[in-house]
Design a protein around this motif. Sequence first.
Motif, PDB file in Angstrom:
ATOM      1  N   GLY A  97       7.132 -31.465 -45.205  1.00 34.66           N
ATOM      2  CA  GLY A  97       6.632 -30.959 -43.827  1.00 34.66           C
ATOM      3  C   GLY A  97       6.758 -32.250 -42.599  1.00 34.66           C
ATOM      4  O   GLY A  97       6.742 -31.827 -41.384  1.00 34.66           O
ATOM      5  N   MET A  98       6.870 -33.576 -43.028  1.00 36.29           N
ATOM      6  CA  MET A  98       6.823 -34.676 -42.011  1.00 36.29           C
ATOM      7  C   MET A  98       7.885 -35.695 -42.648  1.00 36.29           C
ATOM      8  O   MET A  98       7.781 -35.860 -43.657  1.00 36.29           O
ATOM      9  CB  MET A  98       5.628 -34.906 -41.709  1.00 36.29           C
ATOM     10  CG  MET A  98       4.809 -35.726 -42.883  1.00 36.29           C
ATOM     11  SD  MET A  98       3.376 -36.619 -42.379  1.00 36.29           S
ATOM     12  CE  MET A  98       3.749 -37.915 -41.516  1.00 36.29           C
ATOM     13  N   GLY A 127      10.757 -36.817 -50.532  1.00 35.46           N
ATOM     14  CA  GLY A 127      10.867 -35.476 -49.964  1.00 35.46           C
ATOM     15  C   GLY A 127       9.908 -35.555 -48.607  1.00 35.46           C
ATOM     16  O   GLY A 127       8.941 -36.195 -48.739  1.00 35.46           O
ATOM     17  N   GLY A 128      10.347 -34.950 -47.599  1.00 36.35           N
ATOM     18  CA  GLY A 128       9.680 -34.509 -46.434  1.00 36.35           C
ATOM     19  C   GLY A 128      10.226 -34.916 -45.206  1.00 36.35           C
ATOM     20  O   GLY A 128      10.848 -35.713 -44.759  1.00 36.35           O
ATOM     21  N   ILE A 141      13.326 -34.557 -43.704  1.00 35.69           N
ATOM     22  CA  ILE A 141      14.555 -34.768 -43.591  1.00 35.69           C
ATOM     23  C   ILE A 141      15.334 -33.567 -43.050  1.00 35.69           C
ATOM     24  O   ILE A 141      15.230 -32.471 -43.293  1.00 35.69           O
ATOM     25  CB  ILE A 141      15.266 -35.295 -44.850  1.00 35.69           C
ATOM     26  CG1 ILE A 141      14.624 -36.283 -45.671  1.00 35.69           C
ATOM     27  CG2 ILE A 141      16.551 -35.351 -44.576  1.00 35.69           C
ATOM     28  CD1 ILE A 141      15.164 -36.949 -46.870  1.00 35.69           C
ATOM     29  N   VAL A 159      15.105 -35.618 -51.232  1.00 35.93           N
ATOM     30  CA  VAL A 159      14.886 -34.372 -51.623  1.00 35.93           C
ATOM     31  C   VAL A 159      14.735 -33.506 -50.066  1.00 35.93           C
ATOM     32  O   VAL A 159      13.881 -33.897 -49.258  1.00 35.93           O
ATOM     33  CB  VAL A 159      13.699 -33.899 -52.320  1.00 35.93           C
ATOM     34  CG1 VAL A 159      13.509 -32.330 -52.578  1.00 35.93           C
ATOM     35  CG2 VAL A 159      13.539 -34.445 -53.617  1.00 35.93           C
ATOM     36  N   VAL A 160      15.711 -32.709 -50.101  1.00 33.50           N
ATOM     37  CA  VAL A 160      15.695 -31.698 -48.624  1.00 33.50           C
ATOM     38  C   VAL A 160      15.205 -30.341 -48.891  1.00 33.50           C
ATOM     39  O   VAL A 160      15.570 -29.682 -49.911  1.00 33.50           O
ATOM     40  CB  VAL A 160      17.065 -31.778 -48.180  1.00 33.50           C
ATOM     41  CG1 VAL A 160      17.261 -30.787 -47.060  1.00 33.50           C
ATOM     42  CG2 VAL A 160      17.633 -33.026 -47.759  1.00 33.50           C
TER      43      VAL A 160
HETATM   44  C1  1GP Z   1       9.141 -30.526 -50.545  1.00 35.65           C
HETATM   45  O1  1GP Z   1       9.738 -32.957 -50.753  1.00 35.65           O
HETATM   46  C2  1GP Z   1      10.230 -31.413 -50.240  1.00 35.65           C
HETATM   47  O2  1GP Z   1       8.404 -30.618 -51.536  1.00 35.65           O
HETATM   48  C3  1GP Z   1      11.183 -31.435 -49.198  1.00 35.65           C
HETATM   49  O3  1GP Z   1      10.123 -31.523 -47.973  1.00 35.65           O
HETATM   50  O4  1GP Z   1      10.685 -29.261 -46.801  1.00 35.65           O
HETATM   51  O5  1GP Z   1       9.840 -31.427 -45.353  1.00 35.65           O
HETATM   52  O6  1GP Z   1      12.162 -31.123 -46.472  1.00 35.65           O
HETATM   53  P1  1GP Z   1      10.738 -30.853 -46.507  1.00 35.65           P
END
Ligand code: 1GP
Length: 233
Positions: free
Chosen positions: A167-168, A190-191, A193, A210-211
């Motif tokens: 989410g960020m 992940g987060g 992107i 990870v998207v």
């Molecule tokens: C979520 O790491 C993933 O578990 C990806 O995060 O949804 O923010 O892309 P986003």
Amino acid sequence: MTTPWEDWNHILKIDPDKELPEGVTYGDLCATGTDAIEVGGTMGITRENMGAVIEACAEHDVALYLEPSSPDVVLEDDVLDGYFIPTVFNAGSPFWITEAHKEWVRLEGDLDWERTTTEAYIVMNPEADVATLTEANCDLDADDVAAYATVAERMFGQEIVYVEYSGMLGDEGVVEATAAATDEATLFYGGGIHDYDSAHLMAQYADVIVVGDLAHDEGIEAVRETVVAANDA
Ligand code: 1GP
């Protein structure tokens, strides 16, 4: 056991509880050039919605992994390449470190160990559902996260360390320090992107980016850009 993720740059995580943008199919997402589809989410996950996504992705030529959020949504299916099982190293509740896993083994007995791999999560966005649910201590600096990664790799033999800012967009210094601390383990990031630049920034350090939400919020072209960036970095 094979470890195909060592050759990956990009994972697309599909949340079965979230809609796809109008006109976008699971097949389109599988064809973005991503190395693997990971099906999972934190809230609203059921065997039914997981199963529907797996079925839709199974006919496409891309690695397909399930990331169950709890033992009751594990679907055994031969079309899956494997199961990624989160264990949250900075969880406040031991349930998310080993207890859910213990219950799963207790209820199921012998798991499909050949296809089962844990991911050592370090959850960093306190606003994310996963942080609330696991009561994660997100008040960590780069040294803390790097040390968790070393603990995961060296003491617990984890093959995958996952820095999770769901989410960020995360702190690049944290990801850089964690990358420097991991040697054998594959580092997932992940987060947040959301475009070429954010993907490239994190892919400089992480082995695999990870998207997630982008696929649900924006669609195919946006995801493709992140694949290109991951492969460029
Ligand atoms: C979520 O790491 C993933 O578990 C990806 O995060 O949804 O923010 O892309 P986003």
